[in-house]
Design a protein around this motif. Structure first.
Motif, PDB file in Angstrom:
ATOM      1  N   ILE A   8      -3.492 -28.967  -7.325  1.00 36.31           N
ATOM      2  CA  ILE A   8      -2.685 -28.124  -8.209  1.00 36.31           C
ATOM      3  C   ILE A   8      -1.351 -27.803  -7.544  1.00 36.31           C
ATOM      4  CG2 ILE A   8      -2.530 -25.837  -9.274  1.00 36.31           C
ATOM      5  CD1 ILE A   8      -5.591 -26.005  -9.661  1.00 36.31           C
ATOM      6  N   GLU A   9      -1.393 -27.449  -6.277  1.00 35.68           N
ATOM      7  CA  GLU A   9      -0.164 -27.135  -5.546  1.00 35.68           C
ATOM      8  C   GLU A   9       0.740 -28.357  -5.462  1.00 35.68           C
ATOM      9  OE1 GLU A   9      -1.674 -25.577  -1.880  1.00 35.68           O
ATOM     10  OE2 GLU A   9      -2.125 -23.625  -2.775  1.00 35.68           O
ATOM     11  N   ALA A  11       0.869 -30.878  -7.571  1.00 30.32           N
ATOM     12  CA  ALA A  11       1.420 -31.112  -8.903  1.00 30.32           C
ATOM     13  C   ALA A  11       2.546 -30.125  -9.204  1.00 30.32           C
ATOM     14  CB  ALA A  11       0.319 -31.007  -9.960  1.00 30.32           C
ATOM     15  N   GLU A  12       2.365 -28.883  -8.776  1.00 26.51           N
ATOM     16  CA  GLU A  12       3.393 -27.864  -8.979  1.00 26.51           C
ATOM     17  C   GLU A  12       4.680 -28.234  -8.243  1.00 26.51           C
ATOM     18  OE1 GLU A  12       3.935 -23.035  -8.595  1.00 26.51           O
ATOM     19  OE2 GLU A  12       2.211 -23.983  -7.653  1.00 26.51           O
ATOM     20  N   VAL A  13       4.549 -28.680  -7.010  1.00 21.10           N
ATOM     21  CA  VAL A  13       5.718 -29.084  -6.221  1.00 21.10           C
ATOM     22  C   VAL A  13       6.418 -30.267  -6.883  1.00 21.10           C
ATOM     23  CG1 VAL A  13       6.442 -30.113  -4.016  1.00 21.10           C
ATOM     24  CG2 VAL A  13       4.890 -28.144  -4.036  1.00 21.10           C
ATOM     25  N   GLU A  14       5.642 -31.244  -7.337  1.00 22.86           N
ATOM     26  CA  GLU A  14       6.234 -32.415  -7.996  1.00 22.86           C
ATOM     27  C   GLU A  14       6.966 -32.023  -9.277  1.00 22.86           C
ATOM     28  OE1 GLU A  14       3.661 -35.810  -8.516  1.00 22.86           O
ATOM     29  OE2 GLU A  14       2.679 -35.391  -6.596  1.00 22.86           O
ATOM     30  N   LEU A  15       6.375 -31.124 -10.057  1.00 24.19           N
ATOM     31  CA  LEU A  15       7.022 -30.667 -11.287  1.00 24.19           C
ATOM     32  C   LEU A  15       8.309 -29.925 -10.958  1.00 24.19           C
ATOM     33  CD1 LEU A  15       7.162 -30.274 -14.325  1.00 24.19           C
ATOM     34  CD2 LEU A  15       5.654 -28.279 -14.046  1.00 24.19           C
ATOM     35  N   GLU A  16       8.268 -29.055  -9.959  1.00 24.26           N
ATOM     36  CA  GLU A  16       9.471 -28.330  -9.561  1.00 24.26           C
ATOM     37  C   GLU A  16      10.570 -29.290  -9.127  1.00 24.26           C
ATOM     38  OE1 GLU A  16       7.961 -25.734  -6.553  1.00 24.26           O
ATOM     39  OE2 GLU A  16       7.210 -24.274  -8.004  1.00 24.26           O
TER      40      GLU A  16
END
Length: 58
Positions: A8-9, A11-16
């Motif tokens: 999850i973390e 994926a969050e970094v990639e989205l950011e």
């Protein structure tokens, strides 16, 4: 299926990073907000993330 917090973390970094790249390339933030809301609405309506986005899902 158990939730893997590291995934999850990541994926969050990639989205950011993707969002930052888009704004650096001139995409207005309001456009990105609308895009994210539309996808969130679609996912909420369907109850899952489609593996392929077709015209019928959007």
């Amino acid at each position: 299926m158990p939730v893997d917090l590291s995934e999850i973390e990541a994926a969050e970094v990639e989205l950011e990073q993707w969002l930052v790249e888009q704004t650096e390339n001139g995409v207005p933030e309001i456009v990105l907000v609308g895009l994210l809301r539309d996808y969130a609405d679609d996912i909420e309506h369907l109850g899952y993330v489609p593996r392929m986005w077709g015209e019928s899902e959007q």
